[in-house]
Enzyme design. Sequence first.
Site, PDB file in Angstrom:
ATOM      1  N   CYS A  95       0.795  -1.223   0.000  1.00 21.23           N
ATOM      2  CA  CYS A  95       0.000   0.000   0.000  1.00 21.23           C
ATOM      3  C   CYS A  95       0.837   1.287   0.000  1.00 21.23           C
ATOM      4  O   CYS A  95       1.356   1.652  -1.042  1.00 21.23           O
ATOM      5  CB  CYS A  95      -0.995  -0.044   1.154  1.00 21.23           C
ATOM      6  SG  CYS A  95      -2.454   0.968   0.851  1.00 21.23           S
ATOM      7  N   HIS A 192      -3.611  -5.746   2.577  1.00 23.89           N
ATOM      8  CA  HIS A 192      -3.271  -5.861   3.998  1.00 23.89           C
ATOM      9  C   HIS A 192      -3.920  -7.135   4.526  1.00 23.89           C
ATOM     10  O   HIS A 192      -4.528  -7.898   3.796  1.00 23.89           O
ATOM     11  CB  HIS A 192      -3.872  -4.686   4.784  1.00 23.89           C
ATOM     12  CG  HIS A 192      -3.430  -3.342   4.346  1.00 23.89           C
ATOM     13  ND1 HIS A 192      -2.210  -2.805   4.707  1.00 23.89           N
ATOM     14  CD2 HIS A 192      -4.051  -2.388   3.608  1.00 23.89           C
ATOM     15  CE1 HIS A 192      -2.118  -1.577   4.204  1.00 23.89           C
ATOM     16  NE2 HIS A 192      -3.217  -1.302   3.531  1.00 23.89           N
TER      17      HIS A 192
HETATM   18  N1  GLN Z   1      -2.315   6.964   2.015  1.00 25.43           N
HETATM   19  C1  GLN Z   1      -2.405   6.048   0.919  1.00 25.43           C
HETATM   20  C2  GLN Z   1      -3.773   6.005   0.269  1.00 25.43           C
HETATM   21  O1  GLN Z   1      -4.763   6.310   0.894  1.00 25.43           O
HETATM   22  C3  GLN Z   1      -1.983   4.680   1.382  1.00 25.43           C
HETATM   23  C4  GLN Z   1      -2.975   4.019   2.269  1.00 25.43           C
HETATM   24  C5  GLN Z   1      -2.498   2.754   2.892  1.00 25.43           C
HETATM   25  O2  GLN Z   1      -1.310   2.513   2.987  1.00 25.43           O
HETATM   26  N2  GLN Z   1      -3.440   1.949   3.399  1.00 25.43           N
HETATM   27  O3  GLN Z   1      -3.868   5.639  -0.876  1.00 25.43           O
END
Ligand code: GLN
Length: 240
Positions: A95, A192
């Site tokens: 992510c 995740h």
């Molecule tokens: N901030 C990034 C987004 O919203 C990554 C989010 C995350 O790592 N879950 O796309």
Amino acid sequence: MNKKPLNILQLYPQDMNIYGDHGNTLVISQRAKWHGYTPNLLTYNPGDIFPDTVDIIVGGGGQDSGQDKIQEDLLSIKERLSTLADNGTPMLMICGLYQLFGKFFKTQDGHIIQGIEILDIETHAGTERLIGNITTHSSQFGDIIGYENHSGQTFLGSSVRPLATIIKGAGNNGQDDTEGAVYKNVIGSYIHGSLLPKNPAIADFLIEQAAIAKFGEFTPTVIDDRFAELAREHALKRPR
Ligand code: GLN
């Protein structure tokens, strides 16, 4: 005893570690032990000295603010990470760090968080969060299952291939049915959960690549994965 050591480095655990992404490091460590290696867990946070010998690198997700916080430091170790990636070091980036292993992440308010361009991808924040349980399929790893939550929509360039195709969920951008990206042994993914407890084939791939690079061979142990299997069965039944 330090039999066949493997140095596993987690990048920026202080700022980039949400939804239990550290679980990925724990799975790699435990499975490396079962396969006959001695895992040494290392961490790297802004300002730290980058370790001399690294065999596997793992990174997690984070808020936009966390990505902002590590940006400058990440750019300072760009050359080091690029050389490792080009030389085949296995890496798993989830992510937020997946996005920053690409060219850039353009946030909702229009500012650019610069990435390190190991992955030929770019990410633009969308108006809607892409959130929920996700199931994908990869020819290499079978079904890959987990949970996603991101505003970024990631688009792949020609020098990466997608990790998987979407069965349920949004993945890279909610439009082209792709999830994640792969360059050499670098895997980026939005998933995740954490990812590896339910998808141990990916953990074994990372360990295998590291072992072959360091010791010239990898002889896997047969691991009793009944709990991982059970977790996969349950996860597959969840609604989006
Ligand atoms: N901030 C990034 C987004 O919203 C990554 C989010 C995350 O790592 N879950 O796309």
